[in-house]
Design an enzyme around this catalytic site. Sequence first.
Site, PDB file in Angstrom:
ATOM      1  N   CYS A 208      -3.599  11.503  -2.703  1.00 28.11           N
ATOM      2  CA  CYS A 208      -2.594  12.243  -1.924  1.00 28.11           C
ATOM      3  C   CYS A 208      -2.456  13.617  -2.575  1.00 28.11           C
ATOM      4  CB  CYS A 208      -1.258  11.515  -1.918  1.00 28.11           C
ATOM      5  SG  CYS A 208      -1.356   9.744  -1.523  1.00 28.11           S
ATOM      6  N   ALA A 209      -3.468  14.455  -2.423  1.00 28.43           N
ATOM      7  CA  ALA A 209      -3.686  15.563  -3.354  1.00 28.43           C
ATOM      8  C   ALA A 209      -3.017  16.891  -3.012  1.00 28.43           C
ATOM      9  CB  ALA A 209      -5.189  15.791  -3.515  1.00 28.43           C
ATOM     10  N   PRO A 211      -0.597  19.976  -2.419  1.00 29.46           N
ATOM     11  CA  PRO A 211      -1.392  21.202  -2.245  1.00 29.46           C
ATOM     12  C   PRO A 211      -2.434  21.455  -3.331  1.00 29.46           C
ATOM     13  CG  PRO A 211       0.724  21.761  -3.181  1.00 29.46           C
ATOM     14  CD  PRO A 211       0.761  20.276  -2.931  1.00 29.46           C
ATOM     15  N   GLY A 213      -2.028  21.123  -7.003  1.00 24.93           N
ATOM     16  CA  GLY A 213      -1.641  21.462  -8.370  1.00 24.93           C
ATOM     17  C   GLY A 213      -2.111  20.444  -9.391  1.00 24.93           C
ATOM     18  N   ASP A 232      -6.133  14.456   1.545  1.00 26.64           N
ATOM     19  CA  ASP A 232      -4.821  14.553   2.174  1.00 26.64           C
ATOM     20  C   ASP A 232      -4.965  14.065   3.600  1.00 26.64           C
ATOM     21  OD1 ASP A 232      -1.943  15.872   1.778  1.00 26.64           O
ATOM     22  OD2 ASP A 232      -2.607  16.258   3.834  1.00 26.64           O
ATOM     23  N   ASP A 259      -6.776   9.482   5.411  1.00 26.17           N
ATOM     24  CA  ASP A 259      -5.611   8.653   5.118  1.00 26.17           C
ATOM     25  C   ASP A 259      -5.866   7.851   3.843  1.00 26.17           C
ATOM     26  OD1 ASP A 259      -3.518   6.767   5.081  1.00 26.17           O
ATOM     27  OD2 ASP A 259      -3.483   6.596   7.261  1.00 26.17           O
ATOM     28  N   CYS A 331       8.051  12.400  -6.949  1.00 22.67           N
ATOM     29  CA  CYS A 331       9.035  13.417  -7.320  1.00 22.67           C
ATOM     30  C   CYS A 331      10.411  12.993  -6.822  1.00 22.67           C
ATOM     31  CB  CYS A 331       8.641  14.795  -6.784  1.00 22.67           C
ATOM     32  SG  CYS A 331       8.432  14.879  -4.999  1.00 22.67           S
TER      33      CYS A 331
END
Length: 397
Positions: A208-209, A211, A213, A232, A259, A331
């Site tokens: 799930c890369a 943007p 960073g 993504d 996915d 996060c």
Amino acid sequence: MQNRDLLQFWLYPSIKNQKKITPWVKWLLYMSVYQMKMLDRVPDHAVINEAVNLAKEKGHKGIASFTNGVLRSIQREGVPSVESIEDEQERVAITTSHPLWLVRRWTKQYGEKETKEMCETNQKRMPESIRVQPMLISRSEAIKKLEEDGFTVEPSEFSGQGIVIHSGTIVKHPLFREGYITIQDQSSMLVAELMDLHADDMHVLDACAAPGGKTTHIAEKMDNSGIIYAYDLHKKKARTIEDKARSLQLTNIKADGHDARKLQEIHEAETFDRILVDAPCSGLGVIRGKPDIKYGKEEKDIFNLRKIQDDILDHLAPLLKKGGLLIYSTCTVDRHENDEAVHRFIGNHPDFTVEDIQEHLPPSVRHRFKDGTGLQIFPQDADSDGFFVTRFKKRSK
């Protein structure tokens, strides 16, 4: 706006009898009261005059008169005190402009003291942090250049590549424009630091890369060797990963749209030495930098996202080699998305264990590591985002 609910509480006595207030008028009042009560650069009379003129220009004489009346009343009589709110959790919610459901949920999970500190910290400005591209410049060289140009900075304890910026506009600096550094929160730098990466022929999956960073940090830790498959759900976002990689002169990243719950369609079992699942989550750890999150989320969102998190972990587990590492991060600061997700995964995958990563953690957050679960960072811990990370290891036999 970080203080929306507090401003609304202050305004309520003056507007409670109004059946309907046009949204732009309400925001005009919010901004005016904010200037009057939370800033001291502009005199009240100037704030009121400007608001009345704007109301007259955009609306009509009646709106201007209403705006003038509300603000004059506040100038004359002041605003209600939050101390009049008897319920402690409601008082914290209003004072820090956090939804009451969220304050009650956090209080149940972490207690009143931790919750109050978290909400109060979310209202404060957070220093920016950056990561150097170590193949292009060392951290000490970058710090020297920034200080020579008037920046106030210090090394981050979260990563040997990290720098915390206390003053200075980094996006205008040549180091950023020329690809020597990238902007990344300190907490998220821990991900690549905990992946035990090497400069050899490693195969890494960042599921799930976007943007990018963490993806580019992984590439730097691998010294631009091996290969990183970065995905993504949307191809457009996958292109942003490629753009970021090019800007940092990294060539070992292969990005595409796919996915994360269907990657077995294109990768065979036990393909990867390392897998990162930086899962889609409620984002409740980054309210400090993105205050709109707290107004747009509902409690049900946490449970809906958890289903996606579980599905991704279950689907990707077979793609990891025996003895390999799977890093799970979010996060958010919600236990349902973090601790409980870890317990469920371990319960369903007995060939995985949670590794003790405490000795690899920065001193300021080491006490937050929970054996058998992982590391939960709160915004008040280290002037960084709220973040969760854990490291699973797949048994060799």
